[in-house]
Write a protein that holds these residues in place. Structure first.
Motif, short mmCIF file in Angstrom:
data_model
loop_
_atom_site.label_atom_id
_atom_site.label_comp_id
_atom_site.label_asym_id
_atom_site.label_seq_id
_atom_site.Cartn_x
_atom_site.Cartn_y
_atom_site.Cartn_z
N ASN A 227 0.86 -1.18 0.00
CA ASN A 227 0.00 0.00 0.00
C ASN A 227 0.90 1.23 0.00
N LYS A 230 -0.92 7.33 2.20
CA LYS A 230 -0.37 8.01 3.36
C LYS A 230 -0.69 7.24 4.64
N ASN A 231 0.12 7.44 5.66
CA ASN A 231 -0.07 6.81 6.96
C ASN A 231 -0.22 5.30 6.83
N ASP A 232 0.59 4.73 5.97
CA ASP A 232 0.53 3.28 5.74
C ASP A 232 1.48 2.56 6.68
N ASN A 233 0.98 1.49 7.29
CA ASN A 233 1.80 0.71 8.22
C ASN A 233 2.22 -0.64 7.62
N PRO A 271 -7.38 0.89 7.33
CA PRO A 271 -8.05 1.53 8.46
C PRO A 271 -9.34 0.83 8.90
N ASN A 563 -10.68 8.97 5.90
CA ASN A 563 -9.34 8.42 6.03
C ASN A 563 -8.53 8.75 4.78
N ASP A 564 -7.21 8.68 4.92
CA ASP A 564 -6.35 8.85 3.76
C ASP A 564 -6.59 7.70 2.78
#
Length: 577
Positions: A227, A230-233, A271, A563-564
């Motif tokens: 993925n 943004k803000n991807d873990n 998310p 969410n992003d």
């Protein structure tokens, strides 16, 4: 030397279409080496791992093997003509030995060769004909075809001598055959060596064959995915899934599927624990490459209809047409990347063990082919405990009306009634899972506030193929959820459409573009979670394809505040064998 094998090689009229003429006086002369009727033909078939009531159940069959063309030496030219002759003999399905010349519809008593043919049939039994009871004596033949027929007649004469009926063989015929044998010695040697080799290979195959009723169809998928939103873990992962399907037929029209599967593919974390973006190779019974039987099912025909019985791992799309060509491929390795784009989520409701049937109506005249699909699958059918089993546990009953108009338009209307124990997801594909769905948001799966609930789902599907290079398909879904508690009812919606461009750049390639909304709960304050997907399947060979693609999800998880976006990139390689 096997008489049966020679009869396969021989285009029976050959034999002694010419021997007839040489009978006791004439010597065989050279015949032109070309004949329009002698062409090698390689048959290629494709059936349903699972494609519908005679029309919709799709199964792939391995392609027949084709001999590799050798260099053009004189010996190879001989073998080429023998191969072509053999192929034609096989395709014509020549009849066994005839007992009377009157069995040939194209041979009349007034024909100049009638008496000679009659003598050969009654005295030596060297002649056979075509399936339509014709002899085709006017057909041109090559020296190698004549040699094959001559050899068959020599074998027959040897049989007569060996059975103490030598008095039936005339001396003048023996003299003619001797001269012919000398004249065609090179061709006879080539043919005999060829058939000896075939017999040896056949014996070896019979001695080492896996089964006379079962064939193995396999698929292996390698996939790199991540993925990039943004803000991807997530980290970039390299995953795999392997399926080995043992396809057994007992009557030639039925198929028993015993499929072994293993994989290590975990869905990417998105998310709110959403199941959006789930890819087809994520659907696997294990995530540690442990092997299990993930599908056991049996298909058999009843008249024009097709019956499906699942012992384990059955899903709705095994027996019902999903009306989403090029996106749905029934194996997960050659169509769309995501489970959402591959088929309507309505086919992901329920699964397990049960049965289905496709009832075909009419004869399809004028291109109008209606059919009705009915099915029942229970995800806890093997469990004898309380509120489980075939009838008391989770189940989904499906009915679908299918309408195919010519080769260009297919329409379907679907209804699924399901019962779900408390805490189980709606789109479970038969896993009876309390935590993992295969489609849609978490809210659309974990409905009814954890209580037991029933679902009534309605779907429309359509596909339009204006040309061989363009296909348009789409679907819409509405699910009415009725919980067993207070204030736990809800509605789930989903819809999508796609455009596919088959054979783009090369035969077997597919460019697919799909857009829609994965299952979401209506009335939720969050923005709708849109799904956009593009992929291009490049066919490297008959057995290997590479599919790069992108899945773009807006507001994944359907939470207030937006969410992003998630942007999932995937490179999938599929091996089929």
């Amino acid at each position: 030397m096997s008489n049966l094998l020679w009869k396969t090689l021989v285009l029976s009229p050959v034999v002694l279409g010419v021997t007839v003429l040489v009978s006791a006086k004439a010597m065989a002369t050279k015949v032109p080496a070309s004949s329009e009727g002698i062409k090698a033909k390689v048959a290629q078939t494709e059936t349903p791992l699972a494609s519908s009531a005679s029309i919709f159940i799709q199964t792939k069959q391995p392609k027949n093997q084709q001999l590799v063309a050798p260099a053009k030496t004189d010996d190879n030219k001989v073998l080429e003509e023998v191969n072509g002759y053999s192929s034609e003999g096989n395709n014509q399905n020549s009849l066994s030995q005839v007992t009377s010349v009157s069995q040939f519809s194209d041979v009349q008593p007034t024909d100049w060769a009638f008496q000679a043919l009659q003598s050969l049939v009654e005295r030596y039994g060297c002649i056979a004909g075509y399936p339509n009871s014709t002899y085709r004596g006017n057909r041109a033949l090559t020296r190698y075809e004549f040699a094959a027929g001559l050899n068959a007649c020599l074998d027959r004469v040897n049989e007569l001598i060996a059975t103490a009926t030598a008095d039936l063989v005339r001396k003048q015929d023996l003299a003619t055959l001797q001269r012919l044998q000398e004249e065609f010695s090179a061709e006879l040697t080539t043919l005999r060596g060829r058939v000896d080799a075939v017999e040896a290979r056949t014996a070896e195959l019979e001695a080492h064959q896996f089964s006379t009723t079962t064939k193995l169809v396999g698929e292996a998928i390698f996939a790199v995915t991540d993925n990039f939103g943004k803000n991807d873990n997530n980290n970039t992962v390299f995953q795999d899934r392997v399926r080995l399907d043992l396809q057994t037929s007992f009557t030639g029209q039925d198929t028993l599927h015993t499929r072994l599967a293993a994989g290590n593919a975990n869905p990417l974390a998105l998310p709110n624990g959403t199941f959006e973006g789930t890819q087809t190779f994520n659907v696997s019974p294990t995530t540690n490459n442990g092997v299990s039987i993930d599908w056991l099912a049996y298909y058999f025909p009843v008249g024009n209809s097709q019956v499906y019985i699942a012992g384990s791992g059955g899903i709705q799309s095994d027996y019902v047409p999903t009306v989403n060509p090029y996106f749905e491929d029934y194996d997960g390795g050659n169509g769309a990347l995501s489970t959402f784009a591959s088929e309507s989520p309505i086919y992901r409701i329920g699964g397990g063990a049960g049965a289905g049937v496709n009832l075909a109506f009419g004869n399809g005249g004028g291109g109008f082919q209606p059919s009705l699909t009915l099915g029942y699958l229970a995800s806890q059918a093997n469990n004898p405990g309380l509120n489980t089993g075939l009838l008391d546990g989770n189940y989904a009953a499906l009915g679908q009306l299918n309408l195919k108009v010519g080769d260009r338009i297919t329409l379907a209307a679907t209804y699924v009634h399901g019962y779900h124990n408390g805490g189980t997801v709606l789109f479970d594909a038969g896993s009876a899972s309390t935590t993992t769905g295969v489609d849609g948001t978490a809210q659309a799966n974990l409905v009814a506030a954890g209580n037991a609930y029933s679902s009534n789902s309605y779907g429309l599907e359509a596909a339009f193929k204006p040309s061989d290079k363009l296909s348009i398909s789409g679907f819409a879904l509405y699910s009415d959820i009725r919980g067993s508690g207070a204030n736990d009812d809800s509605q789930v919606w989903s819809y999508g459409a796609g455009i596919a461009l088959p054979d783009l750049g090369k035969k077997g390639n597919v460019l697919g573009l799909f857009a829609g909304i994965e299952p979401y709960v209506g009335g939720n304050t969050g923005d709708k979670p849109y799904h956009f997907e593009g992929f291009y399947k490049y066919r490297v060979s008959d057995n290997i394809s590479i599919t790069p693609g992108v899945i773009w999800l807006t507001n994944p998880g359907q939470l207030p505040g937006n969410n992003d976006d998630a942007i999932i990139g995937t490179l999938r390689t599929t091996f089929t064998f």
